[in-house]
Design a protein around this motif. Structure first.
Motif, short mmCIF file in Angstrom:
data_model
loop_
_atom_site.label_atom_id
_atom_site.label_comp_id
_atom_site.label_asym_id
_atom_site.label_seq_id
_atom_site.Cartn_x
_atom_site.Cartn_y
_atom_site.Cartn_z
N GLU A 1 -8.19 -4.86 2.50
CA GLU A 1 -8.51 -3.86 2.83
C GLU A 1 -8.81 -3.52 4.07
O GLU A 1 -8.74 -2.46 4.12
N LYS B 1 -5.35 1.45 -4.62
CA LYS B 1 -4.88 2.43 -3.33
C LYS B 1 -6.35 3.64 -3.81
O LYS B 1 -5.82 4.20 -5.09
N LYS C 1 -9.41 -1.29 -1.91
CA LYS C 1 -10.61 -1.35 -2.73
C LYS C 1 -10.67 -1.85 -3.39
O LYS C 1 -9.85 -2.24 -4.06
N LEU C 2 -11.70 -3.30 -3.26
CA LEU C 2 -11.60 -3.96 -4.11
C LEU C 2 -12.26 -3.63 -5.26
O LEU C 2 -13.28 -3.17 -5.57
N TYR D 1 1.03 -1.36 -0.03
CA TYR D 1 0.33 -0.13 0.29
C TYR D 1 0.90 1.23 0.02
O TYR D 1 1.11 2.09 -0.41
N PHE E 1 -7.24 -4.84 -7.63
CA PHE E 1 -7.41 -3.70 -5.80
C PHE E 1 -7.21 -2.38 -6.50
O PHE E 1 -5.92 -2.37 -7.18
N VAL F 1 -9.27 -11.05 0.93
CA VAL F 1 -9.47 -9.30 0.37
C VAL F 1 -9.70 -9.26 1.59
O VAL F 1 -9.87 -7.76 1.81
#
Length: 275
Positions: free
Chosen positions: A214, A272, A219-220, A173, A270, A210
């Motif tokens: 998360e 960011k 976020k998916l 991330y 996913f 997931v």
């Protein structure tokens, strides 16, 4: 005069937006098309290893990279490249498109990747190396990556414990730009099966992946059946390595496992959040 000026200005702004919107959409579509063409060219390159191209029918590289929105000019981080199956595609893709490819792995693994760069400088010379998980060595700078990709690695992090997996997703991330993409492919364990299998079988539940993503802030954004295999029963005593390409049982029931093919895999995208 002021009300008239306001109305006229508003109308001009609306007209400008209406004129620009189709053009912007067309530009985005054109860019995506060029990206897919470049990916297809990299996948079809004659220099790819024959043993790798033989697995395209299971790994669907062109479709997978297009689903993740990979573009040749991106800064891409490939985590834990393993044998370099995807690196063989991503290196020429980014080199030709003006992008940057990082191979990020534990320090010991980086020695092997350095050997690729030395042995095939035309293919891998531009690949940058980074330690992942970062323990103090070279790193991918925070907020610098457009795309981070990991192929069949989350289960390996899970073997190291939940804390290691949490840290891995947190570091991913951090290295991504706001709005950047994380693409994950891993062996899929159906939700109805025993979660304890995650600790030994090599399969992971979608909900687990997931959940880790998360929790890190992702976020998916989408998922695909590109790499699914309905023939996989997910219940082999030797785990996923029973199937090809590992064929851990060697000649025992070899034809049976070859008929099943490679594992059932989830393909998750996913993002960011941009803000």
């Amino acid at each position: 005069m002021r009300p008239f000026l306001f109305v006229a200005s508003a109308a001009l702004i609306a007209l400008t937006a209406a004129c620009n919107a189709p053009s912007s959409r067309a530009t985005a579509q054109e860019s995506a098309g060029k990206g897919e063409d470049a990916i297809a060219a990299a996948v079809a390159a004659p220099g790819r290893t024959p043993a790798n191209t033989a697995r395209d029918r299971y790994r669907h590289p062109a479709e997978t990279l297009a689903f993740f929105g990979v573009k040749p000019g991106d800064t891409i981080v490939e985590l834990w490249p393993g044998g370099g199956w995807y690196t063989e595609i991503l290196a020429p893709l980014t080199r030709a498109g003006g992008g940057t490819l990082y191979a990020a792995a534990p320090a010991g693994r980086l020695k092997t990747i350095e050997a690729w760069r030395t042995g095939k400088p035309d293919d891998y010379g531009a690949v940058r190396l980074a330690e992942f998980p970062h323990k103090g060595g070279a790193k991918v700078s925070d907020g610098s990556a457009d795309v981070v990709l990991t192929f069949r690695n989350v289960h390996n992090w899970r073997f190291g414990g939940s804390d290691n997996t949490v840290e891995a997703f947190q570091q991913i991330y951090a290295m991504l730009k706001p709005g950047g993409t994380l693409g994950v492919v891993d062996h899929h364990l159906p939700e109805a099966m025993d979660s304890a299998l995650e600790e030994k079988s090599g399969y992971m539940k979608r909900s687990s992946v997931v959940g880790f993503a998360e929790a890190a802030g992702f976020k998916l954004a989408g998922e695909s059946d590109i790499n699914a295999n309905p023939k996989d029963t997910h219940d082999y005593p030797g785990g996923v390595w029973t199937l090809p390409p590992s064929l851990a049982k060697k000649d025992v029931d070899r034809e049976k496992y070859l008929a099943i093919g490679e594992s059932d895999r989830m393909t998750l995208k996913f993002v960011k959040p941009a803000s």
